[in-house]
Design a protein around this motif. Structure first.
Motif, short mmCIF file in Angstrom:
data_model
loop_
_atom_site.label_atom_id
_atom_site.label_comp_id
_atom_site.label_asym_id
_atom_site.label_seq_id
_atom_site.Cartn_x
_atom_site.Cartn_y
_atom_site.Cartn_z
N LEU A 1 -2.66 3.32 4.07
CA LEU A 1 -3.13 4.41 3.00
C LEU A 1 -2.79 5.56 3.34
O LEU A 1 -2.23 6.48 2.39
CB LEU A 1 -4.49 3.89 2.75
N ALA B 1 -4.98 -1.08 -4.07
CA ALA B 1 -5.27 -0.57 -2.75
C ALA B 1 -6.54 -1.24 -2.15
O ALA B 1 -6.76 -1.49 -1.19
CB ALA B 1 -4.81 0.93 -2.50
N ILE C 1 0.95 -1.15 0.10
CA ILE C 1 -0.06 0.00 -0.02
C ILE C 1 0.81 1.25 -0.05
O ILE C 1 0.74 2.43 -0.73
CB ILE C 1 -1.01 0.15 1.15
#
Length: 297
Positions: free
Chosen positions: A164, A145, A110
């Motif tokens: 994230l 993601a 990510i």
């Protein structure tokens, strides 16, 4: 190998070796962070305390190197350094919090979105224009993601949002790094960055600091030293070959992270992890390739 103050010799094999070394060392830092953020070495430490250890021992390592190399320190661009380091502090802390809660391979994958967010942020902050197919590459990476977030009622991972968030903030850090590029010597950038980071982390850690165990002190020292070595390898790699050549080797961090996680913690990626990571890497690799062509043009 040339010193940080000489013009580096161009060498693709050396650049590849240095980038692979940097990737392996970055994965080592996430391994230490996971051990410190869980009960593997004692009561889990707060992510901010782990970040403090990272800056403390990285700064000590670079200071030791500075006593040997005796670099000349020009006037640093303090505003850019503070902005870059503040973003780096927050990004690293979110990353360390993520790896303590989700598999290292997922968190690492990510965070590879940071070039995507850097591209987006460059529009308002640097006035750059973005071509349609760079947007397409970014969309592919973001889709990966979403896969890793597992957006189902029984499988959604809210902890993955920490990774994230780390990617977003690290994308902002890239913008400040671009503004610093060419203004100061690489070693000076590293030394000033870690000095400011240590000041920020020392103030932030006071409310959450707890005495580490001897094993945790050793892991904190290893984390900081590994990060300092990784940064040095990375800077020397990009100085010895085109960014478009060395950038793909940075993605090996994901492989190292998965191997370390499996060997130490017994965590094996599932098919969703493989799929999401593959999609992210595809989009990020296309974006890196396009950036390389744009720079050459």
């Amino acid at each position: 190998m040339s010193t940080p103050f000489e013009a580096p010799t161009q060498s693709r094999p050396l650049a590849m070796t240095l980038m692979l070394s940097a990737s392996a060392l970055v994965a080592v830092t996430t391994l230490f962070a996971k051990a410190l953020g869980t009960d593997a070495l004692g009561p889990a430490l707060h992510p901010i305390q782990v970040t403090h250890g990272r800056f403390l021992f990285a700064f000590l390592s670079l200071t030791l190197a500075a006593t040997v190399l005796r670099p000349r320190i020009d006037r640093p661009h303090w505003r850019l350094h503070i902005a870059r380091t503040s973003a780096g502090f927050l990004g690293v802390t979110l990353m360390f919090a993520a790896v303590a809660r989700i598999p290292m391979s997922d968190a690492t994958a990510i965070t590879f979105l940071n070039p995507v967010f850097a591209m987006m942020l460059a529009i308002p902050l640097l006035g750059e224009t973005v071509e349609r197919w760079r947007w397409s590459a970014a969309a592919i990476a973001l889709m990966g993601a979403v896969i890793l977030l597992r957006p189902g009622p029984d499988s959604f991972r809210p902890d993955a949002l920490l990774a994230l968030g780390s990617a977003v903030v690290m994308g902002l850090e890239v913008i400040f790094i671009k503004k610093l590029a060419g203004r100061e010597r690489p070693f000076q950038v590293l030394l000033v960055n870690n000095a400011i980071g240590l000041c920020i982390a020392s103030a932030a850690v006071l409310p959450v600091w707890t005495p580490p165990t001897p094993a945790q002190w050793a892991a904190l020292a290893g984390l900081g030293a590994a990060m300092a070595c990784a940064q040095t390898c990375y800077i020397n790699a990009v100085a010895r070959a085109d960014a478009s050549f060395v950038a793909p080797f940075a993605y090996s961090t994901l492989v190292f992270a998965a191997l370390y996680d499996a060997a130490i913690f017994g965590t094996l990626p599932d098919w969703v992890s493989f799929l999401g990571a593959g999609v992210i890497l595809s989009g990020a690799a296309v974006l890196a390739w396009r950036e390389g062509r744009r720079v050459r043009a």
